[in-house]
Scaffold this motif. Structure first.
Motif, PDB file in Angstrom:
ATOM      1  N   ASP A   1      34.824  48.205  40.097  1.00  0.00           N
ATOM      2  CA  ASP A   1      35.186  48.589  41.461  1.00  0.00           C
ATOM      3  C   ASP A   1      36.584  49.219  41.481  1.00  0.00           C
ATOM      4  N   ALA A   2      36.713  50.377  42.120  1.00  0.00           N
ATOM      5  CA  ALA A   2      37.968  51.135  42.086  1.00  0.00           C
ATOM      6  C   ALA A   2      39.111  50.372  42.744  1.00  0.00           C
ATOM      7  N   GLU A   3      38.847  49.691  43.864  1.00  0.00           N
ATOM      8  CA  GLU A   3      39.929  48.973  44.544  1.00  0.00           C
ATOM      9  C   GLU A   3      40.391  47.770  43.727  1.00  0.00           C
ATOM     10  N   VAL A   4      39.456  47.087  43.091  1.00  0.00           N
ATOM     11  CA  VAL A   4      39.820  45.965  42.217  1.00  0.00           C
ATOM     12  C   VAL A   4      40.647  46.479  41.044  1.00  0.00           C
ATOM     13  N   GLN A   5      40.213  47.565  40.433  1.00  0.00           N
ATOM     14  CA  GLN A   5      40.960  48.127  39.303  1.00  0.00           C
ATOM     15  C   GLN A   5      42.383  48.504  39.705  1.00  0.00           C
ATOM     16  N   GLN A   6      42.523  49.094  40.880  1.00  0.00           N
ATOM     17  CA  GLN A   6      43.856  49.463  41.361  1.00  0.00           C
ATOM     18  C   GLN A   6      44.725  48.219  41.529  1.00  0.00           C
ATOM     19  N   ALA A   7      44.144  47.142  42.037  1.00  0.00           N
ATOM     20  CA  ALA A   7      44.903  45.921  42.313  1.00  0.00           C
ATOM     21  C   ALA A   7      45.352  45.218  41.041  1.00  0.00           C
ATOM     22  N   ILE A   8      44.625  45.403  39.933  1.00  0.00           N
ATOM     23  CA  ILE A   8      44.992  44.734  38.679  1.00  0.00           C
ATOM     24  C   ILE A   8      45.650  45.685  37.688  1.00  0.00           C
ATOM     25  N   HIS A   9      45.898  46.938  38.124  1.00  0.00           N
ATOM     26  CA  HIS A   9      46.575  47.945  37.307  1.00  0.00           C
ATOM     27  C   HIS A   9      45.797  48.256  36.034  1.00  0.00           C
ATOM     28  N   ARG A  10      44.497  48.463  36.212  1.00  0.00           N
ATOM     29  CA  ARG A  10      43.636  48.821  35.077  1.00  0.00           C
ATOM     30  C   ARG A  10      42.563  49.786  35.579  1.00  0.00           C
ATOM     31  N   ILE A  11      42.873  51.058  35.560  1.00  0.00           N
ATOM     32  CA  ILE A  11      41.933  52.079  36.009  1.00  0.00           C
ATOM     33  C   ILE A  11      41.044  52.454  34.836  1.00  0.00           C
ATOM     34  N   GLN A  12      39.743  52.216  35.003  1.00  0.00           N
ATOM     35  CA  GLN A  12      38.801  52.406  33.903  1.00  0.00           C
ATOM     36  C   GLN A  12      37.467  52.884  34.453  1.00  0.00           C
ATOM     37  N   PRO A  13      37.260  54.178  34.557  1.00  0.00           N
ATOM     38  CA  PRO A  13      36.006  54.690  35.109  1.00  0.00           C
ATOM     39  C   PRO A  13      34.787  54.257  34.291  1.00  0.00           C
TER      40      PRO A  13
ATOM     41  N   GLN B   1      37.517  41.159  45.198  1.00  0.00           N
ATOM     42  CA  GLN B   1      36.139  40.962  44.761  1.00  0.00           C
ATOM     43  C   GLN B   1      35.357  40.171  45.810  1.00  0.00           C
ATOM     44  N   THR B   2      34.105  40.542  45.969  1.00  0.00           N
ATOM     45  CA  THR B   2      33.130  39.784  46.742  1.00  0.00           C
ATOM     46  C   THR B   2      31.844  39.730  45.931  1.00  0.00           C
ATOM     47  N   ALA B   3      30.921  38.885  46.345  1.00  0.00           N
ATOM     48  CA  ALA B   3      29.648  38.811  45.630  1.00  0.00           C
ATOM     49  C   ALA B   3      28.926  40.154  45.669  1.00  0.00           C
ATOM     50  N   ALA B   4      28.983  40.837  46.813  1.00  0.00           N
ATOM     51  CA  ALA B   4      28.304  42.134  46.926  1.00  0.00           C
ATOM     52  C   ALA B   4      28.956  43.179  46.030  1.00  0.00           C
ATOM     53  N   ARG B   5      30.278  43.230  46.051  1.00  0.00           N
ATOM     54  CA  ARG B   5      30.984  44.219  45.224  1.00  0.00           C
ATOM     55  C   ARG B   5      30.755  43.950  43.735  1.00  0.00           C
ATOM     56  N   PHE B   6      30.881  42.684  43.349  1.00  0.00           N
ATOM     57  CA  PHE B   6      30.703  42.357  41.934  1.00  0.00           C
ATOM     58  C   PHE B   6      29.255  42.603  41.525  1.00  0.00           C
ATOM     59  N   GLY B   7      28.340  42.454  42.463  1.00  0.00           N
ATOM     60  CA  GLY B   7      26.945  42.763  42.181  1.00  0.00           C
ATOM     61  C   GLY B   7      26.753  44.210  41.780  1.00  0.00           C
TER      62      GLY B   7
ATOM     63  N   ALA C   1      37.606  30.208  47.536  1.00  0.00           N
ATOM     64  CA  ALA C   1      36.834  29.437  46.560  1.00  0.00           C
ATOM     65  C   ALA C   1      35.333  29.595  46.762  1.00  0.00           C
ATOM     66  N   GLY C   2      34.892  29.575  48.005  1.00  0.00           N
ATOM     67  CA  GLY C   2      33.460  29.702  48.264  1.00  0.00           C
ATOM     68  C   GLY C   2      32.908  31.037  47.828  1.00  0.00           C
ATOM     69  N   GLU C   3      33.658  32.116  48.089  1.00  0.00           N
ATOM     70  CA  GLU C   3      33.213  33.451  47.680  1.00  0.00           C
ATOM     71  C   GLU C   3      33.217  33.579  46.164  1.00  0.00           C
ATOM     72  N   LYS C   4      34.234  32.998  45.533  1.00  0.00           N
ATOM     73  CA  LYS C   4      34.299  33.052  44.075  1.00  0.00           C
ATOM     74  C   LYS C   4      33.086  32.338  43.462  1.00  0.00           C
ATOM     75  N   LEU C   5      32.716  31.214  44.045  1.00  0.00           N
ATOM     76  CA  LEU C   5      31.538  30.503  43.567  1.00  0.00           C
ATOM     77  C   LEU C   5      30.273  31.329  43.782  1.00  0.00           C
TER      78      LEU C   5
ATOM     79  N   VAL D   1      27.503  32.368  40.914  1.00  0.00           N
ATOM     80  CA  VAL D   1      26.095  31.983  41.017  1.00  0.00           C
ATOM     81  C   VAL D   1      25.198  33.226  41.050  1.00  0.00           C
ATOM     82  N   SER D   2      25.576  34.216  41.852  1.00  0.00           N
ATOM     83  CA  SER D   2      24.758  35.422  41.938  1.00  0.00           C
ATOM     84  C   SER D   2      24.742  36.178  40.613  1.00  0.00           C
ATOM     85  N   THR D   3      25.846  36.128  39.878  1.00  0.00           N
ATOM     86  CA  THR D   3      25.901  36.788  38.569  1.00  0.00           C
ATOM     87  C   THR D   3      24.970  36.103  37.582  1.00  0.00           C
TER      88      THR D   3
END
Length: 485
Positions: free
Chosen positions: A184-196, A226-232, A272-276, A280-282
């Motif tokens: 996800d582009a926004e996640v990559q930007q937030a962690i300083h790791r741009i990787q197409p 990150q959300t379950a939908a985005r990580f999906g 915590a709930g979203e992380k869980l 689980v969805s993964t």
């Protein structure tokens, strides 16, 4: 030997239980865990370990080599790394690696076979091609890297091309592990790791074309935005690549320990709930797509060596997580590298100055370590069986160690009754089995047999946090990529 398959009921129960009973604790890539190592041990600890290993010849070895350099910082990272664009620093490091190899190999005597090797970091491919050839030549001078063995390297897909992948194949690597974390582009930007995605796909395609035996991808959940939908959606892209193995690590936000994490916006971290939900969805998606849940955070296709090792009862845990070759001494080379040799754990100096200083004096760069007791050996076997195979054969353990299990582990068995009530384990005459639900919380089951944690619990509370034996940090869950285990 194989563990019971996961099912929807287990995942549903896991969702309900995880927040209540899955607390802080070790990952058990070793026992005793690394926070129990002693600072500044006498060098005889390492010498005795190598001498005992020498006496065990011609048994093959496992080997870990640490390359600490990275060109750019990733904010989530807790690895022992050195951020630099000065590639001249790696030339000196390679020279000192050669000195360390000579000292270790000299103590071991005959040129020992290595059945499993792994280059980690940092970014091992920070080394230029000539430096990589030199390191591999040094390894082959001092050790015998078995052609039929597993030889792996961690790579940053942003720093390699097809020519570099061809070089890795030429050097004898047959497995590669690619850091991804999230597409996800926004996640990559937030962690300083741009990787197409296409950049990663090109590396995976090259690995397949060049005949690498296994391609592994590393993901991290719990990162900002990150959300379950985005990580999906990231999982959709990962499945399009169909890696042979997957590691899905939990992000541990410890900015007071790892300074780069202070640049992460805590408000953007998933609750915590979203992380869980992400986890689980993964698990649901990967297992539905045919991946075998190996345990903890590891998945593999059914025909991958890791899944085969689990089915055949050869799975083990070492400092890289789950591993295919059980029972071999592991030699660690480079700064902060840990070796597990002949019942001793030894860890190298964590800084270049200390590492170079020791080798300049002609001595091994030992900084921390511990010699295992008989009780440590017993508990390491138990914890390993639980985490790798999900079964304890109690009569077999009693016969090997000359104990009465019920008597020796009365307190542990009482605690296991509570976990059995939660559905994590099943007790039968002469046998203890981890259930499908328990496999998802297997670290919690293993903690029952950790004598050090039990002893800590018997001591007066210190504001709810136990200081590590070096007095510098509390024990806590730490992601694998931090190299603190």
């Amino acid at each position: 030997m194989t563990s019971p398959a996961l099912d929807r009921r287990a995942l549903s129960d896991f969702r309900a239980l995880a927040g209540r009973i899955d607390g802080n604790g070790p990952r058990y890539t070793s026992y005793p865990t690394a926070d129990r190592f002693h600072n500044g041990p006498d060098l005889s600890l390492y010498h005795d370990a190598l001498d005992a290993c020498r006496a065990d010849a011609p048994a093959p070895l496992s080997l870990y080599l640490h390359i600490p350099f990275c060109e750019n910082i990733c904010y989530y990272c807790g690895c022992n790394k050195i951020i630099t664009r000065d590639h001249g620093r790696s030339a000196r490091y390679v020279s000192y690696l050669g000195r360390e190899m000579a000292l270790v190999a000299g103590r071991l005597g005959a040129r020992r076979q290595v059945i499993q090797s792994h280059w980690g970091g940092g970014t091992p491919t920070f080394l230029n091609p000539d430096e990589m050839r030199r390191v591999m030549a040094l390894l082959n001078t001092h050790f015998d890297l078995a052609g039929e063995g597993e030889h792996s390297i961690e790579i940053d897909p942003r720093r390699v091309d097809r020519d570099r992948m061809a070089l890795l194949a030429e050097l004898g690597f047959n497995r590669v592990s690619l850091g991804v974390q999230d597409f996800d582009a926004e996640v990559q930007q937030a962690i300083h790791r741009i990787q197409p995605f296409q950049e990663t796909r090109a590396v995976v395609d090259a690995a397949r074309a060049l005949g690498f035996r296994s391609v592994s991808l590393d993901l991290i959940y719990g990162l900002p935005h990150q959300t379950a939908a985005r990580f999906g959606r990231t999982i959709d892209q990962v499945l399009a690549l169909r890696p042979d193995r997957l590691s899905v690590y939990s992000y541990a936000h410890l900015p007071h320990v790892f300074k780069p994490q202070r640049r992460i916006d805590e408000q953007a971290l998933p609750p915590a709930g979203e992380k869980l939900d992400i986890l689980v969805s993964t698990i649901e998606r990967l297992t539905a797509e045919g991946y075998v849940y190996i345990g903890m955070d590891h998945f593999a296709l059914p025909d991958d060596d890791l899944a085969v090792a689990q089915r055949e009862g050869r799975l083990q845990r070492n400092f890289q997580g789950y591993s295919t070759h059980a029972g071999y001494d592991q030699v660690g080379l480079g700064i902060s590298a840990i070796g597990a040799i002949a019942g001793r754990y030894v860890q190298n100096a964590r800084t270049l100055d200390d590492y170079y200083g020791a080798l300049d004096q002609g001595r091994l760069p030992l900084a921390r370590g511990v010699a295992m007791t008989g009780d440590d050996h017993l508990r390491r076997e138990i914890i390993g069986d639980l985490m790798c195979h999900g079964v304890l054969d109690l009569p077999a353990i009693e016969a090997r160690h000359g104990i009465d299990f019920n008597e020796a582990f009365a307190a542990e068995l009482a605690e296991l009754e509570r976990l059995a009530a939660d559905g994590l384990v099943c007790r039968e005459p002469g046998r203890l089995t981890v259930t499908p639900l328990g496999r998802l919380l297997v670290r919690r089951v293993a903690m029952v047999f950790d004598r050090y944690l039990r002893d800590d619990a018997a001591q007066p509370a210190d504001n709810g946090v136990r200081a590590a034996n070096d007095g510098t940090r509390p024990i806590r869950i730490v992601p694998r990529y931090s190299r603190v285990v």
